[in-house]
Write an enzyme that holds these catalytic residues in place. Structure first.
Site, short mmCIF file in Angstrom:
data_model
loop_
_atom_site.label_atom_id
_atom_site.label_comp_id
_atom_site.label_asym_id
_atom_site.label_seq_id
_atom_site.Cartn_x
_atom_site.Cartn_y
_atom_site.Cartn_z
N LYS A 1 -0.34 -19.56 6.68
CA LYS A 1 -1.07 -19.89 7.90
C LYS A 1 -1.11 -18.65 8.79
O LYS A 1 -0.26 -17.79 8.63
CB LYS A 1 -0.41 -21.07 8.63
CG LYS A 1 0.93 -20.71 9.30
CD LYS A 1 1.25 -21.62 10.45
CE LYS A 1 1.03 -20.96 11.75
NZ LYS A 1 2.17 -20.88 12.64
N GLU B 1 10.60 -24.83 22.10
CA GLU B 1 11.61 -23.87 21.68
C GLU B 1 11.98 -22.95 22.83
O GLU B 1 11.16 -22.69 23.71
CB GLU B 1 11.20 -23.04 20.45
CG GLU B 1 9.75 -23.07 20.09
CD GLU B 1 9.40 -22.30 18.83
OE1 GLU B 1 10.10 -22.42 17.81
OE2 GLU B 1 8.41 -21.56 18.87
N HIS C 1 1.19 -27.42 12.18
CA HIS C 1 2.45 -28.16 12.01
C HIS C 1 2.44 -29.54 12.67
O HIS C 1 2.83 -30.53 12.08
CB HIS C 1 3.61 -27.36 12.61
CG HIS C 1 3.76 -25.97 12.06
ND1 HIS C 1 3.55 -25.67 10.73
CD2 HIS C 1 4.12 -24.80 12.65
CE1 HIS C 1 3.76 -24.37 10.54
NE2 HIS C 1 4.10 -23.81 11.69
N ARG D 1 0.82 -1.23 0.00
CA ARG D 1 0.00 0.00 0.00
C ARG D 1 0.84 1.27 0.00
O ARG D 1 0.34 2.35 -0.29
CB ARG D 1 -0.96 -0.01 1.17
CG ARG D 1 -0.25 0.08 2.48
CD ARG D 1 -1.13 0.01 3.66
NE ARG D 1 -0.26 -0.31 4.78
CZ ARG D 1 -0.64 -0.77 5.93
NH1 ARG D 1 -1.89 -1.00 6.15
NH2 ARG D 1 0.22 -1.03 6.87
N ASP E 1 -4.06 -0.89 -2.63
CA ASP E 1 -4.76 -1.34 -1.43
C ASP E 1 -5.26 -2.74 -1.78
O ASP E 1 -6.10 -2.90 -2.68
CB ASP E 1 -5.92 -0.36 -1.17
CG ASP E 1 -6.86 -0.88 -0.09
OD1 ASP E 1 -6.64 -1.99 0.42
OD2 ASP E 1 -7.83 -0.15 0.21
N ASP F 1 -1.18 -21.87 16.95
CA ASP F 1 0.07 -21.55 16.25
C ASP F 1 0.81 -22.80 15.79
O ASP F 1 1.41 -22.81 14.72
CB ASP F 1 0.97 -20.72 17.19
CG ASP F 1 2.27 -20.28 16.53
OD1 ASP F 1 2.20 -19.75 15.40
OD2 ASP F 1 3.35 -20.47 17.12
N LYS G 1 10.17 -29.67 5.65
CA LYS G 1 11.35 -29.88 6.49
C LYS G 1 11.88 -31.30 6.23
O LYS G 1 11.09 -32.25 6.14
CB LYS G 1 11.00 -29.72 7.98
CG LYS G 1 10.83 -28.26 8.40
CD LYS G 1 10.60 -28.16 9.89
CE LYS G 1 10.34 -26.73 10.33
NZ LYS G 1 11.51 -26.01 10.74
N HIS H 1 4.98 -24.78 6.25
CA HIS H 1 6.38 -24.99 5.87
C HIS H 1 6.99 -26.24 6.52
O HIS H 1 8.03 -26.72 6.11
CB HIS H 1 7.22 -23.74 6.14
CG HIS H 1 7.56 -23.50 7.58
ND1 HIS H 1 6.65 -23.05 8.51
CD2 HIS H 1 8.72 -23.63 8.27
CE1 HIS H 1 7.23 -22.92 9.68
NE2 HIS H 1 8.50 -23.27 9.57
#
Ligand code: BG6
Length: 482
Positions: free
Chosen positions: A138, A206, A230, A46, A87, A225, A172, A168
């Site tokens: 996602k 993590e 995943h 934008r 936009d 999340d 892996k 993703h």
């Protein structure tokens, strides 16, 4: 296979996702020879600006996120770049921005997910050339109803075969190795079932905390999340039936089939089969982390979890009786990223002091696969030793995002999520989200740098003994098969 794409139009070209992930992944792919030199990058955002201003912006992002790049590959990509101010929620703006683009074209929604819906509406209004590819990040919606609405909107402008819903993790190395190990070797398939496997633990711990992502994360939480996408993808690859071929239709059919058999914990099991937690202040990976609730941008009263654990059941012949425990946490003291397949004990134990069943462990970053066995040790010939037969793999040649971009350029959607699959993924977690929203499961606290909230180390016994609700209860149900 579709023709190789001529244009990659990135909506949200000045956003964090594009700068941090997409541009570096494109340059890595170009450097590895996986991106035709004449691929045009059409950057849409934008802000006012022209091609040169965007080139400078892109170079700065690459300096920050891919300093040791193949400069020739980066220069070629940047040469074929153009910038359009638009936009993304306006059909007129999008029509103007995309009208001269070479086809076939992919439109990549590198946008916050609140913009997915208005952008898809605008794309429908703009009118796209047939067989335009859509790439969407996602999280795909915030719940099942949302995902259904997004799918309906997508179907107005795109053919499902041209839609890439990104996860993703599917690109892996070690996740892909689940497919190779299971379906290109004879020795595992005969024992890959609940007769031999006692439980599967899929863990993603993590040490990173919020990392300035409150805007997104505080509304998502650990379950949405990581587990909703995943970790359930990993479960699907571990649990699916063998596909006829490693192609888009066969692999995705098998994944959807097994996801349909996945059941969330029953209403009266929620408190035993799920855990949630939120980190308090502490030291993690040598860094002082403030409490999640005190982090910038966080609204503590939302009660967002940074640790989530859910034990799922897969109600089919192969898996009845094997719990799949999925868990993830931020600010954890020990990093752990793995799929651990726990085998049952031998039926008769001729050795003394032995109750250490075999484990097949797929570890991600660094990528290793280890089969942990009991063998005769070096000293006393009848004392057993735990030995791991393991293979370590070099760092993935192409990072997951580059690999996915390559698949997108080639029109192969085997590694992306199909519309019906996206809905199954929400169906499976929705009862847990709702139970947590109703506070049926306490939000426990754990200090950053610790082992997470206190609670069961193994799935509770009652869960291991659970039976498919459609077949009666565990107690007194003698007719239960499997
Ligand atoms: C993302 C999550 O999808 O995956 C992050 O939003 C998580 O919270 C990340 O940290 C982990 O993946 P990777 O590949 O960055 O280790």
């Amino acid at each position: 296979m579709a023709d190789v794409l001529k244009t990659l139009a990135v909506l949200g070209a000045r956003g964090d996702m594009t700068g941090r992930l997409l541009l570096p992944a494109l340059v890595r792919l170009a450097g590895a020879g996986g991106l035709p030199a004449d691929t045009a990058l059409l950057a849409v955002d934008r802000d006012e600006g022209d091609d040169d201003a965007y080139r400078a912006h892109a170079r700065a992002k690459l300096d920050a996120h891919l300093p040791d790049r193949d400069q020739k590959a980066a220069d070629t990509l940047l040469e074929h770049l153009s910038y359009r101010q638009a936009d993304v929620t306006s059909a007129d703006d999008l029509r103007a921005a995309l009208e001269d683009a070479g086809t076939p074209m992919a439109v990549y929604l590198a946008l916050p997910n609140v913009l997915f819906r208005p952008t898809l509406e605008a794309l429908a209004g703009a009118g796209l050339p047939p067989h335009t590819t859509l790439v969407i990040e996602k999280p795909f919606g915030a719940d099942l109803a949302d995902a259904r609405e997004l799918n309906a909107l997508i179907a107005r402008s795109f053919d499902e075969r041209d839609v890439f819903r990104i996860d993703h993790f599917l690109a892996k190395q070690t996740v892909l190795d689940v497919l190779g190990l299971r379906f290109a070797n004879r020795i595992f398939e005969p024992v890959w079932n609940s007769d031999h496997i006692s439980r599967v633990d899929i863990t993603w711990y993590e040490s990173l905390g919020l990392e300035g992502r409150a805007n997104y994360y505080d509304r998502a939480g650990a379950l949405r999340d990581m587990i909703q996408n995943h970790l359930l993808q990993m479960l699907a690859l571990v649990a699916m039936e063998p596909p006829r071929s490693i192609t888009e239709r066969d692999v995705r059919d098998r994944k959807v089939e097994v996801l349909r058999a996945v059941a969330p914990p029953a209403a009266d099991e929620m408190a035993r089969a799920t855990r949630r937690g939120r980190y308090t202040a502490g030291t993690c990976g040598g860094k002082e982390l403030p409490a999640y609730a005190d982090s910038e941008g966080v609204e503590p009263s939302r009660g967002t979890e940074t640790f989530a654990e859910v034990t799922f059941r897969v109600w089919n012949w192969r898996w009845s009786g094997t719990p799949f425990r999925l868990r993830t946490g931020k600010a954890m003291g020990t990093e752990r990223r793995e799929i651990a397949v726990h085998f049952k004990s031998v039926p008769h134990e001729p050795f003394d002091d032995r109750d250490n069943p075999d484990v097949l462990r797929f570890t991600l970053s660094p990528d290793t696969i280890a089969l942990e066995l009991n063998l005769n040790g070096e000293g006393d010939p009848f004392d057993l030793e735990r030995v791991a037969l393991d293979a370590a793999f070099p760092t993935q040649e192409l990072p997951p995002y580059s690999l996915l971009l390559q698949e997108i350029m080639e029109g192969d959607s085997t590694l992306s999520i199909r519309g019906d699959e996206a809905e199954e993924l929400w169906r499976v977690v929705e009862p847990v989200l709702q139970a947590w929203e109703r506070d049926e499961v306490p939000l426990k606290e754990y200090p950053a740098g610790s082992a997470g909230p206190s609670g069961a180390k193994k799935p509770p016994k009652r869960i291991e003994d659970a039976r498919d609700p459609r077949q009666g209860t565990a107690e007194g149900d003698d007719a239960q098969a499997g």
